[in-house]
Design a protein around this motif. Structure first.
Motif, mmCIF file in Angstrom:
data_model
loop_
_atom_site.group_PDB
_atom_site.id
_atom_site.type_symbol
_atom_site.label_atom_id
_atom_site.label_comp_id
_atom_site.label_asym_id
_atom_site.label_seq_id
_atom_site.Cartn_x
_atom_site.Cartn_y
_atom_site.Cartn_z
ATOM 1 N N GLY A 197 0.791 -1.225 0.000
ATOM 2 C CA GLY A 197 0.000 0.000 0.000
ATOM 3 C C GLY A 197 0.822 1.272 0.000
ATOM 4 N N THR A 198 2.133 1.165 0.167
ATOM 5 C CA THR A 198 2.972 2.373 0.159
ATOM 6 C C THR A 198 3.367 2.785 -1.254
ATOM 7 N N LEU A 199 3.340 1.851 -2.190
ATOM 8 C CA LEU A 199 3.670 2.138 -3.583
ATOM 9 C C LEU A 199 2.552 1.650 -4.491
ATOM 10 N N THR A 200 2.382 2.345 -5.584
ATOM 11 C CA THR A 200 1.449 1.852 -6.598
ATOM 12 C C THR A 200 2.094 0.681 -7.331
ATOM 13 N N ALA A 201 1.298 -0.056 -8.062
ATOM 14 C CA ALA A 201 1.821 -1.208 -8.800
ATOM 15 C C ALA A 201 2.902 -0.773 -9.780
ATOM 16 N N GLU A 202 2.696 0.386 -10.423
ATOM 17 C CA GLU A 202 3.679 0.869 -11.390
ATOM 18 C C GLU A 202 4.965 1.288 -10.688
ATOM 19 N N GLN A 203 4.837 1.986 -9.562
ATOM 20 C CA GLN A 203 6.022 2.395 -8.809
ATOM 21 C C GLN A 203 6.809 1.178 -8.331
ATOM 22 N N GLN A 204 6.089 0.197 -7.811
ATOM 23 C CA GLN A 204 6.768 -0.995 -7.309
ATOM 24 C C GLN A 204 7.467 -1.755 -8.427
ATOM 25 N N LYS A 205 6.851 -1.820 -9.589
ATOM 26 C CA LYS A 205 7.462 -2.531 -10.714
ATOM 27 C C LYS A 205 8.756 -1.860 -11.155
ATOM 28 N N LYS A 206 8.792 -0.519 -11.123
ATOM 29 C CA LYS A 206 9.969 0.206 -11.570
ATOM 30 C C LYS A 206 11.088 0.213 -10.516
ATOM 31 N N LEU A 207 10.719 0.177 -9.241
ATOM 32 C CA LEU A 207 11.701 0.424 -8.183
ATOM 33 C C LEU A 207 12.220 -0.828 -7.486
ATOM 34 N N LEU A 208 11.366 -1.856 -7.377
ATOM 35 C CA LEU A 208 11.737 -2.986 -6.517
ATOM 36 C C LEU A 208 11.955 -4.252 -7.337
ATOM 37 N N PRO A 209 12.945 -5.056 -6.921
ATOM 38 C CA PRO A 209 13.999 -4.717 -5.953
ATOM 39 C C PRO A 209 15.171 -4.029 -6.653
ATOM 40 N N GLN A 210 15.963 -3.303 -5.905
ATOM 41 C CA GLN A 210 17.178 -2.691 -6.438
ATOM 42 C C GLN A 210 18.100 -2.315 -5.280
ATOM 43 N N ARG A 246 13.304 -3.236 -1.199
ATOM 44 C CA ARG A 246 12.535 -4.440 -1.504
ATOM 45 C C ARG A 246 11.148 -4.324 -0.905
ATOM 46 N N ALA A 247 10.271 -5.249 -1.314
ATOM 47 C CA ALA A 247 8.916 -5.312 -0.762
ATOM 48 C C ALA A 247 8.913 -6.191 0.486
ATOM 49 N N ALA A 248 7.981 -5.940 1.368
ATOM 50 C CA ALA A 248 7.876 -6.717 2.600
ATOM 51 C C ALA A 248 7.440 -8.150 2.293
ATOM 52 N N THR A 249 7.991 -9.077 3.045
ATOM 53 C CA THR A 249 7.566 -10.474 2.930
ATOM 54 C C THR A 249 6.213 -10.642 3.627
ATOM 55 N N GLY A 250 5.645 -11.838 3.505
ATOM 56 C CA GLY A 250 4.350 -12.088 4.124
ATOM 57 C C GLY A 250 4.385 -11.925 5.637
ATOM 58 N N ILE A 251 5.420 -12.469 6.267
ATOM 59 C CA ILE A 251 5.526 -12.376 7.726
ATOM 60 C C ILE A 251 5.704 -10.920 8.151
ATOM 61 N N GLU A 252 6.560 -10.181 7.416
ATOM 62 C CA GLU A 252 6.763 -8.771 7.739
ATOM 63 C C GLU A 252 5.469 -7.988 7.555
ATOM 64 N N GLN A 253 4.728 -8.288 6.496
ATOM 65 C CA GLN A 253 3.485 -7.569 6.230
ATOM 66 C C GLN A 253 2.472 -7.802 7.343
ATOM 67 N N ASP A 254 2.382 -9.035 7.840
ATOM 68 C CA ASP A 254 1.457 -9.326 8.941
ATOM 69 C C ASP A 254 1.801 -8.499 10.175
ATOM 70 N N ALA A 255 3.125 -8.347 10.460
ATOM 71 C CA ALA A 255 3.535 -7.557 11.623
ATOM 72 C C ALA A 255 3.250 -6.074 11.417
ATOM 73 N N LEU A 256 3.387 -5.595 10.179
ATOM 74 C CA LEU A 256 3.209 -4.170 9.896
ATOM 75 C C LEU A 256 1.741 -3.775 9.796
ATOM 76 N N MET A 257 0.852 -4.742 9.667
ATOM 77 C CA MET A 257 -0.577 -4.442 9.536
ATOM 78 C C MET A 257 -1.234 -4.170 10.883
ATOM 79 N N GLY A 258 -0.554 -4.469 11.989
ATOM 80 C CA GLY A 258 -1.137 -4.290 13.313
ATOM 81 C C GLY A 258 -1.157 -2.835 13.739
ATOM 82 N N GLU A 259 -1.598 -2.634 14.985
ATOM 83 C CA GLU A 259 -1.673 -1.286 15.529
ATOM 84 C C GLU A 259 -0.760 -1.107 16.745
#
Length: 395
Positions: free
Chosen positions: A69-82, A107-120
Motif C-alpha cells: 500500500g505504500t507504492l502503486t503497482a507501477e512504482q513498485q514494478k519500476k523500483l523494486l527490488p534494487q 525491496r517489498a515486505a515479505t508475508g511475515i513482515e506484512q502481517d507484523a506491519l498491519m497491526g496497531e
C-alpha cells in the motif's frame, strides 16, 4: 755472528707483529663486531609506512522495506527490488581521512513482515520482526508503512525500535514518479541513519589520536559531569559505557529499551566509534614505534616484539577490510586485537632493557681502550710497508 743474530731477531719481530695484525683483523675485529652488535628482528616497515596514510572506508548495510500500500503497482514494478550506493568522503588532513558508504537495498515486505506491519501495536511489531529476522550488528532495516497506518502514533512520522528496526511513515503519494519516490524516501533514510548509526563528528572524535580535534575542553568535561550527576539509570549507563547521546529529529519517537538498558543500535554506535578509535590508535602507535626504532638504531628488537608488530599490522588490515565489507563485529574484534598487539610491542620492557647511548659516546669509550693496541700495530704495518718498498727498489 752478532749482526746475523740481530737481523734474525728483527725478522722474527716483524713476523710476530704481522701475525698479531692479521689475528686482530681476521679474528679480533669480527669477534668484537659480533659481540657488540644489537639483535634486531625484521619488522614490516613498508606496511607500517602505508598505514601512516589512513583512509577509512566504512560501509553500512541498509534495507528499505516497503509495506503493502505504500507504492502503486507501477512504482513498485519500476523500483523494486534494487540496490543503490551513496557515499561521502571526508579528508581530515594530508594523512588521515574517511569515507562512509550506505549500501541501500530496496525491496517489498515479505508475508511475515506484512502481517507484523498491519497491526496497531508498534512495540509488538518490533518484537515480532526481531524474532523472525536477526539483523547483524551495524545494519539497519527501515520499514516504510503507509501514510495512514495505525502502527505509529499519529503525531510521529518515525519510530526507532530498540533493536535495529525503524518504522517510517511514507511521504510518497501515487502521483510521485519513480525518481521522486527514491528522492523523498532517501531524504528521510539519511536522517534516520545519522541517528542510529554514526555521524561525521563521531568519526572525527574517534580519530583524535591521529588528528587532534581539540573539542574536549573543560566546558565539555563540566557539562558531562553535570549530566552524570543530574541523570539517572539508563543515562548513567550510557555515560559510563561511552555511548554518544542521541538527540532524535522532530516527529521521531525512540522506543524505551526497558530491561535492555542500552538498545542494539546504540551498541552499534559504540562499536563504530571504538572500532575507528582502535584503528586510529593502533596505526599511530605502530608508526611511532617504527620512527623510534629508526632513530635509535641500537635498540634490541626481539622476536616477541616483532611477532606483536606483525600481528598488529595484520589485525589493522583485517579490521579495515571488515569495515569496508560492512561487517561491524569482526571489524571491532580485529581492531581490538590490533590495539592490544601494538601497545604490547610499544611498551615491551625489553625495549628499555639496556641503556642506549649515542654512537659518539660509544666511540669515546672504545677509542681509549683500543688506541694503545692499535698504535703499535699501525706503526708495525707502516714499517713493513716501507721495507717491502725498499726491497722492490733494491731488486
Amino acid at each position: 755472528m752478532a749482526a746475523a743474530g740481530t737481523a734474525e731477531e728483527k725478522l722474527r719481530g716483524k713476523y710476530s707483529a704481522n701475525c698479531i695484525t692479521v689475528m686482530v683483523i681476521l679474528a679480533g675485529l669480527p669477534l668484537w663486531w659480533k659481540t657488540t652488535e644489537t639483535y634486531r628482528a625484521a619488522l614490516p616497515y613498508t606496511q607500517i609506512s602505508e598505514l601512516d596514510f589512513l583512509l577509512l572506508d566504512i560501509s553500512v548495510p541498509v534495507e528499505v522495506v516497503f509495506a503493502r500500500g505504500t507504492l502503486t503497482a507501477e512504482q513498485q514494478k519500476k523500483l523494486l527490488p534494487q540496490t543503490q550506493f551513496s557515499q561521502k568522503v571526508n579528508q581530515l588532513d594530508d594523512k588521515t581521512g574517511f569515507k562512509y558508504r550506505y549500501e541501500k537495498t530496496y525491496r517489498a515486505a515479505t508475508g511475515i513482515e506484512q502481517d507484523a506491519l498491519m497491526g496497531e501495536n508498534v512495540e509488538g511489531a518490533v518484537d515480532t520482526l526481531s524474532r523472525v529476522y536477526e539483523s547483524p550488528a551495524g545494519s539497519v532495516v527501515i520499514y516504510v508503512v503507509a501514510a495512514d497506518s495505525q502502527l505509529l502514533p499519529q503525531e510521529f512520522t518515525v519510530y526507532i525500535g530498540k533493536h535495529r528496526a525503524v518504522f517510517l511513515r511514507s511521504p510518497v503519494t501515487g502521483s510521485h514518479s519513480a525518481e521522486d519516490v527514491l528522492q523523498d524516501i532517501d531524504d528521510s533514510v539519511e536522517e534516520i541513519l545519522q541517528t542510529v548509526s554514526f555521524t561525521d563528528d563521531m568519526v572525527v572524535a574517534a580519530l583524535s589520536s591521529r588528528v587532534p580535534s581539540g573539542t574536549f575542553g573543560t566546558d565539555t568535561f563540566t557539562d558531562s559531569m553535570t549530566a552524570f550527576k543530574s541523570s539517572l539509570g539508563r543515562q548513567n549507563a550510557q555515560l559510563l559505557l561511552g555511548i554518544p547521546r542521541v538527540q532524535p529529529p522532530p516527529e521521531t519517537l525512540v522506543q524505551n529499551p526497558g530491561n535492555m538498558i542500552v538498545t542494539d543500535w546504540e551498541t552499534d554506535r559504540l562499536l563504530w566509534v571504538r572500532t575507528v578509535e582502535n584503528i586510529g590508535t593502533a596505526t599511530n602507535t605502530l608508526t611511532s614505534l617504527a620512527q623510534l626504532l629508526d632513530e635509535i638504531g641500537n635498540i634490541v628488537i626481539n622476536d616477541n616484539i616483532a611477532s606483536e608488530v606483525y600481528s598488529a599490522v595484520a589485525s589493522v588490515q583485517r579490521s579495515l577490510d571488515e569495515l569496508e565489507a560492512g561487517r561491524l563485529l569482526p571489524a571491532f574484534q580485529a581492531g581490538k586485537e590490533a590495539i592490544t598487539s601494538s601497545e604490547r610491542a610499544f611498551f615491551d620492557p625489553s625495549l628499555l632493557h639496556l641503556l642506549y647511548f649515542p654512537d659518539d659516546q660509544k666511540f669515546a669509550i672504545y677509542i681509549p681502550l683500543f688506541l694503545p693496541m692499535c698504535v703499535p700495530i699501525m706503526l708495525s704495518l707502516l714499517k713493513t710497508a716501507k721495507n717491502l718498498r725498499w726491497r722492490r727498489k733494491v731488486d
